[in-house]
Scaffold this motif. Structure first.
Motif, PDB file in Angstrom:
ATOM      1  N   ASP A 199      13.016  17.197 -19.832  1.00  0.00           N
ATOM      2  CA  ASP A 199      13.677  15.760 -19.458  1.00  0.00           C
ATOM      3  C   ASP A 199      12.790  14.582 -19.475  1.00  0.00           C
ATOM      4  OD1 ASP A 199      12.579  16.039 -17.165  1.00  0.00           O
ATOM      5  OD2 ASP A 199      14.394  15.988 -15.969  1.00  0.00           O
ATOM      6  N   ARG A 200      11.457  14.765 -19.880  1.00  0.00           N
ATOM      7  CA  ARG A 200      10.652  13.805 -19.944  1.00  0.00           C
ATOM      8  C   ARG A 200      10.257  13.490 -21.738  1.00  0.00           C
ATOM      9  NH1 ARG A 200       6.559  16.674 -19.084  1.00  0.00           N
ATOM     10  NH2 ARG A 200       5.051  15.331 -19.098  1.00  0.00           N
ATOM     11  N   HIS A 201      11.042  14.051 -22.304  1.00  0.00           N
ATOM     12  CA  HIS A 201      10.914  13.784 -23.780  1.00  0.00           C
ATOM     13  C   HIS A 201       9.618  14.604 -24.391  1.00  0.00           C
ATOM     14  CE1 HIS A 201      14.276  10.723 -24.452  1.00  0.00           C
ATOM     15  NE2 HIS A 201      14.129  11.093 -23.106  1.00  0.00           N
ATOM     16  N   GLU A 202       9.130  15.492 -23.799  1.00  0.00           N
ATOM     17  CA  GLU A 202       7.976  16.035 -24.497  1.00  0.00           C
ATOM     18  C   GLU A 202       8.140  17.243 -24.983  1.00  0.00           C
ATOM     19  OE1 GLU A 202       3.289  16.576 -23.153  1.00  0.00           O
ATOM     20  OE2 GLU A 202       4.825  17.272 -21.687  1.00  0.00           O
ATOM     21  N   LEU A 203       7.624  17.476 -26.287  1.00  0.00           N
ATOM     22  CA  LEU A 203       8.171  18.919 -27.122  1.00  0.00           C
ATOM     23  C   LEU A 203       7.799  19.915 -26.473  1.00  0.00           C
ATOM     24  CD1 LEU A 203       9.442  19.599 -29.904  1.00  0.00           C
ATOM     25  CD2 LEU A 203       7.089  19.344 -30.882  1.00  0.00           C
ATOM     26  N   ARG A 204       8.583  20.947 -26.056  1.00  0.00           N
ATOM     27  CA  ARG A 204       8.222  21.962 -25.564  1.00  0.00           C
ATOM     28  C   ARG A 204       7.288  22.800 -26.156  1.00  0.00           C
ATOM     29  NH1 ARG A 204      12.039  23.157 -21.578  1.00  0.00           N
ATOM     30  NH2 ARG A 204      14.086  21.974 -21.649  1.00  0.00           N
ATOM     31  N   GLY A 205       6.040  23.205 -25.472  1.00  0.00           N
ATOM     32  CA  GLY A 205       4.950  24.146 -26.179  1.00  0.00           C
ATOM     33  C   GLY A 205       4.041  23.099 -26.955  1.00  0.00           C
ATOM     34  N   HIS A 206       4.193  21.942 -26.865  1.00  0.00           N
ATOM     35  CA  HIS A 206       3.409  21.144 -27.524  1.00  0.00           C
ATOM     36  C   HIS A 206       2.985  19.913 -26.829  1.00  0.00           C
ATOM     37  CE1 HIS A 206       3.856  23.621 -31.208  1.00  0.00           C
ATOM     38  NE2 HIS A 206       5.265  23.710 -30.804  1.00  0.00           N
ATOM     39  N   PRO A 207       2.031  19.884 -25.878  1.00  0.00           N
ATOM     40  CA  PRO A 207       1.865  18.904 -25.106  1.00  0.00           C
ATOM     41  C   PRO A 207       1.381  17.717 -25.804  1.00  0.00           C
ATOM     42  CG  PRO A 207       0.441  20.610 -24.642  1.00  0.00           C
ATOM     43  CD  PRO A 207       1.549  21.083 -25.585  1.00  0.00           C
ATOM     44  N   GLY A 208       1.766  16.498 -25.286  1.00  0.00           N
ATOM     45  CA  GLY A 208       1.144  15.233 -26.179  1.00  0.00           C
ATOM     46  C   GLY A 208       1.876  14.758 -27.119  1.00  0.00           C
ATOM     47  N   ILE A 209       2.937  15.479 -27.558  1.00  0.00           N
ATOM     48  CA  ILE A 209       4.078  15.123 -28.707  1.00  0.00           C
ATOM     49  C   ILE A 209       5.335  14.647 -27.669  1.00  0.00           C
ATOM     50  CG2 ILE A 209       5.388  15.619 -30.846  1.00  0.00           C
ATOM     51  CD1 ILE A 209       3.156  17.723 -31.500  1.00  0.00           C
ATOM     52  N   PHE A 210       5.815  13.493 -28.024  1.00  0.00           N
ATOM     53  CA  PHE A 210       7.020  12.915 -27.292  1.00  0.00           C
ATOM     54  C   PHE A 210       8.041  12.701 -28.547  1.00  0.00           C
ATOM     55  CE2 PHE A 210       3.829  12.987 -23.997  1.00  0.00           C
ATOM     56  CZ  PHE A 210       4.604  13.201 -22.972  1.00  0.00           C
ATOM     57  N   VAL A 211       9.077  12.627 -28.193  1.00  0.00           N
ATOM     58  CA  VAL A 211      10.305  12.311 -29.191  1.00  0.00           C
ATOM     59  C   VAL A 211      10.965  11.477 -28.157  1.00  0.00           C
ATOM     60  CG1 VAL A 211      12.326  13.073 -30.480  1.00  0.00           C
ATOM     61  CG2 VAL A 211      10.160  14.585 -30.429  1.00  0.00           C
ATOM     62  N   THR A 212      11.392  10.252 -28.780  1.00  0.00           N
ATOM     63  CA  THR A 212      12.071   9.062 -28.101  1.00  0.00           C
ATOM     64  C   THR A 212      13.249   8.547 -28.993  1.00  0.00           C
ATOM     65  OG1 THR A 212      10.473   7.492 -28.626  1.00  0.00           O
ATOM     66  CG2 THR A 212      10.069   8.432 -26.619  1.00  0.00           C
ATOM     67  N   ASP A 213      13.576   9.105 -29.799  1.00  0.00           N
ATOM     68  CA  ASP A 213      14.645   8.444 -30.661  1.00  0.00           C
ATOM     69  C   ASP A 213      16.203   9.190 -30.640  1.00  0.00           C
ATOM     70  OD1 ASP A 213      14.564  10.897 -32.129  1.00  0.00           O
ATOM     71  OD2 ASP A 213      13.354  10.117 -33.981  1.00  0.00           O
ATOM     72  N   GLY A 214      16.903   8.919 -31.578  1.00  0.00           N
ATOM     73  CA  GLY A 214      18.360   9.269 -31.402  1.00  0.00           C
ATOM     74  C   GLY A 214      18.277  10.858 -31.439  1.00  0.00           C
ATOM     75  N   SER A 215      16.949  11.563 -32.044  1.00  0.00           N
ATOM     76  CA  SER A 215      17.262  13.221 -31.966  1.00  0.00           C
ATOM     77  C   SER A 215      17.161  13.629 -30.554  1.00  0.00           C
ATOM     78  CB  SER A 215      16.112  13.503 -32.880  1.00  0.00           C
ATOM     79  OG  SER A 215      14.891  13.130 -32.570  1.00  0.00           O
ATOM     80  N   ALA A 216      16.663  12.807 -29.530  1.00  0.00           N
ATOM     81  CA  ALA A 216      16.703  13.377 -28.245  1.00  0.00           C
ATOM     82  C   ALA A 216      17.873  13.194 -27.603  1.00  0.00           C
ATOM     83  CB  ALA A 216      15.562  12.358 -27.547  1.00  0.00           C
TER      84      ALA A 216
END
Ligand SMILES: Cc1cc2nc3c(=O)[nH]c(=O)nc-3n(C[C@H](O)[C@H](O)[C@H](O)COP(=O)(O)OP(=O)(O)OC[C@H]3O[C@@H](n4cnc5c(N)ncnc54)[C@H](O)[C@@H]3O)c2cc1C
Lengths: 545, 189
Positions: free
Chosen positions: A471-488
């Protein structure tokens, strides 16, 4: 041998998700670079011209998939440059949806109430304003009058258009020539630049690799300025934090292509795609009936004949946005303008065979100024799945600009179809009363379903099995990658999504800033609105931790 | 004497014109016009510029046009055989089909289960675009030169600076009741 540059934060894509991240991180002191695959155009470059190669085809992207075509932006500012700027907030029930996974799709932390202050920030930043009846273009007025005649309600929808500057030219899909449309080129992006962010147009990110120190190496290609089928040099850049915001049609593809380098992706990457339950109907009005039944007439005496005039959708009917109705049966109906070409080929002639081409279609085109298009946004079933990624980008580019074939596969379920057929029947009931018009839905036989609102292909959630991001938009298992667009966004919203995409991006920022600090980036959260307003910042101050 | 290449191109153009005319039909250009079936008055997709658009390298279909025409003729031959139609030996087979048969064939080629549907839909899309938006021309020029599609649709002309503005655009009054639970921000509740 080329050297690899480095930056604190690399933002991929410059639409809502990318621009908001770039602004807050740059304003907070981080070194930010934004890579955008499309060109960088501004008001003077936005032409009123359908010619191939004009701004319309340069900034627009149309990816034909298997059963679903996705329309979007392809330029600095992303979808905000081509969009219609209708900015309602999603109704309360949307956040409680279960879809077909048997549990709440949205993270427990998010509801309409908890998102409200973040919506406020977006409304302040663009800004979004309420519209008034006296400025509603003819097409919106016609839809409102037809709704009223059928015992329904209709609202002028909130919008990010400065109506005083708007000429109602209806060229907004080619970019707004008059800067009346409050795209990201007028707020978040210039503010990010003012804080030192760097935007690189025509930089298409292909994949990510993890470095030994936990940072990421981002691989990109440079896209030819005129013929997007041609890719020039390639390069790499290292970043401590990557914000992926290439849009719901592209973000999962970049991650899929990165899987051999990054390791296993969460199951939900490239799954659960939603087209926001979109569907279109086109009515052809009988001008005499418009005058007699609805008592409408323009100053020059014509009743309507004004399809071309206006600024996209302005009036929506929300009678079916009722949380008490069963899931998959709720939808909004919105009057819409679609320019010729994209907006005419799929329109069908009632009761004709063939329905989308031939003699009768030509006859229907002769009455084009009497058309009214109604846009349904319903609850679909997150049934879109991305196949193996194409060699580069998210599509095999077919035309010099705009058209390509992509790997998305979409087979509407019974649930989705039920919503569509209820909405179609409703539209027919409203618009055909007393012989006002004849109406047919657009055909799905040619390019499948279609959406200008791709969502959910890399979504947030609490359940790791059905969500790619926490729920913080961080890609599970890949710390430091965040997704903030419509795909979230977890699923269909029943209304236009940009407001919600942007509010979620705003909400994710304090957490991304914290993650950046944890990775050694000197950055703080707390920037005011891009133009310096502070009401929104004050209202979320207590929500930061 | 016409070169082989020129003759092939002439035949290809006829076949493409016949396809375009099936999508948006128009009137014959003269008594010997075989490509245009002539089932409608005024210009159709061909007069709209379908061939120019299809041949425009920016569109992406140009390299496929030779193959497209060969296949279209092949399908036309099959269709004629299956439905007992006699084809004029002097015409390319697709051009030899009457309008109704051309229509039936295009419906078949663009139906959801046809293996090459995407290509045929693409071809139809470009023919339609030539008529309704003339993307092979600047829109201002298309209107000034009386483009048949934009004219038929009643597409309004721009102001002298080539930009569209509609100073009069609204009925100017409230025409429906807003939803009772609209929130203070103007959104649904
Ligand atoms: C015609 C049209 C009308 C619309 N009208 C409305 C409306 O009225 N209201 C509303 O709420 N929404 C509307 N939308 C939808 C809205 O534009 C999108 O929901 C919104 O822009 C999505 O934001 P995003 O951040 O997810 O992605 P986008 O805004 O799509 O931004 C993604 C960006 O990433 C870039 N990109 C993609 N791949 C790569 C890559 N590999 N490398 C680098 N960059 C890449 C893209 O070029 C794009 O600029 C409309 C859309 C269209 C097409």
């Amino acid at each position: 041998m080329t050297t690899t540059e480095s930056t604190d934060v690399l933002v991929i894509g410059s639409g809502f998700g990318g621009a908001i991240a770039a602004y807050h991180l740059a304003a907070g002191g981080a070194q930010v670079k934004v890579f955008e695959r499309g060109p960088w155009l501004k008001a003077d470059d936005f032409e009123h011209d359908f010619k191939l190669g004009a701004s319309y085809t340069r900034v627009f992207d149309f990816v034909i998939g298997d059963g679903m075509s996705v329309l979007g932006g392809n330029c600095v500012g992303g979808g905000s440059v081509v969009y219609f700027a209708t900015m309602p907030r999603a109704p309360r029930f949307v956040f409680e949806r279960h879809g077909s996974i048997g549990r709440r799709m949205w993270p427990a932390a998010i509801s309409r109430d908890t998102l409200e202050p973040w919506y406020d920030r977006v409304a302040e930043a663009l800004p979004v304003t309420q519209q008034t009846w006296d400025r509603v273009p003819y097409a919106g007025g016609l839809f409102a009058a037809a709704c009223h005649h059928a015992g329904r309600t209709a609202n002028p929808a909130p919008s990010a258009i400065d109506v005083d500057m708007c000429t109602n030219c209806n060229w907004m899909m080619a970019g707004c020539r008059f800067d009346a449309k409050r795209s990201l080129l007028l707020n978040y992006l210039p503010a990010a630049l003012a804080h030192g962010a760097e935007i690189r147009p025509l930089h298409e990110v292909q994949h990510l690799v993890r470095n030994a120190d936990g940072s990421y190496r981002v691989h990109y290609r440079v896209v030819d300025e005129e013929d997007y089928r041609i890719l020039h040099g390639e390069g790499t850049i290292d970043a401590k934090i990557v914000v992926l915001a290439a849009g719901a049609g592209a973000t999962p593809v970049i991650l899929q292509r990165s899987e051999p380098h990054l390791g296993r992706m969460p199951h939900a990457v490239g799954r659960y795609f939603s087209g926001n339950g979109e569907r279109l109907n086109t009515a052809v009005f009988d001008e005499d009936r418009v005058r007699e039944v609805l008592k409408l007439s323009r100053p020059d005496g014509r009743a309507y004949e004004a399809y071309q005039i206006g600024r996209g959708p302005t009036v929506a009917s929300w009678d079916r946005l009722d949380g008490a109705l069963p899931e998959f049966e709720r939808y909004s109906l919105e009057q819409l303008y679609f320019p010729p070409a994209l907006g005419t080929i799929l329109a069908q002639v009632p009761d004709a065979s063939p329905s989308w081409f031939g003699r009768e279609k030509k006859e229907m085109l002769r009455r084009w100024q009497s058309w009214l298009t109604i846009f349904t946004m319903s609850e679909d079933d997150n049934e879109g799945v991305f196949g193996p990624p194409p060699e580069t980008g998210n599509a095999h580019r077919f035309s010099q600009q705009m058209l390509g074939h992509g790997p998305l596969r979409y087979r509407p379920t019974e649930n989705t179809r039920r919503g569509w057929s209820l909405a179609d029947a409703d539209v027919k009931d409203i618009l055909e009363r007393d012989g006002l018009s004849r109406v047919m839905p657009w055909t799905n036989d040619l390019v499948g379903a279609y959406t200008v609102h791709p969502l959910a292909s890399c979504r947030i959630g609490d359940d790791p099995a059905t969500s790619a991001l926490d729920d913080r938009h961080e890609l599970r298992g890949h710390p430091g990658i965040f997704v903030t667009d419509g795909s979230a966004v977890p699923g269909a919203l029943t209304v236009n999504p940009a407001s919600t995409i942007a509010a979620l991006a705003e909400r994710a920022m304090p957490g991304i800033v914290r993650a950046a600090r944890d990775r050694g980036v000197a950055v703080t959260y707390g920037a005011p609105s891009p133009d310096g307003e502070t009401a929104g910042r004050r209202a979320v101050a207590h929500l930061r931790s | 004497m016409e070169s082989d290449e020129a003759a092939e191109h002439r035949v290809r153009t006829m076949v493409l014109e016949a396809f375009a005319d099936t999508i948006i039909p128009g009137e014959k250009r003269g008594p010997d016009d075989a490509a245009i079936a002539g089932v409608d008055v005024g210009g159709g997709a061909v007069a709209g510029g379908a061939i120019e658009l299809l041949e425009d390298p920016a569109g992406g279909l140009a390299p496929a046009l030779d193959t497209i025409c060969v296949e279209l003729d092949e399908y036309a031959r099959e269709h004629a055989a299956a439905t007992g139609l006699d084809l004029d030996p002097d015409l390319p087979p697709f051009v030899g089909l009457p309008f109704e048969a051309r229509t039936a064939l295009v419906e078949k080629l663009t139906s959801p289960d046809h293996p090459d549907k995407q290509m045929w839909v693409g071809l139809a899309l470009f023919c339609n675009m030539a008529f309704d938006s003339a993307p092979h021309m600047h829109t201002v020029d298309a209107l000034a030169s009386g483009h048949p599609g934009l004219l038929a649709m009643g597409y309004e002309s721009p102001e002298p600076d080539g930009l569209w503005r509609f100073p009069t655009f609204s009925y100017g009054r409230q025409l429906a009741d807003p939803h009772p639970s609209t929130t203070a921000t103007g959104s649904p509740a």
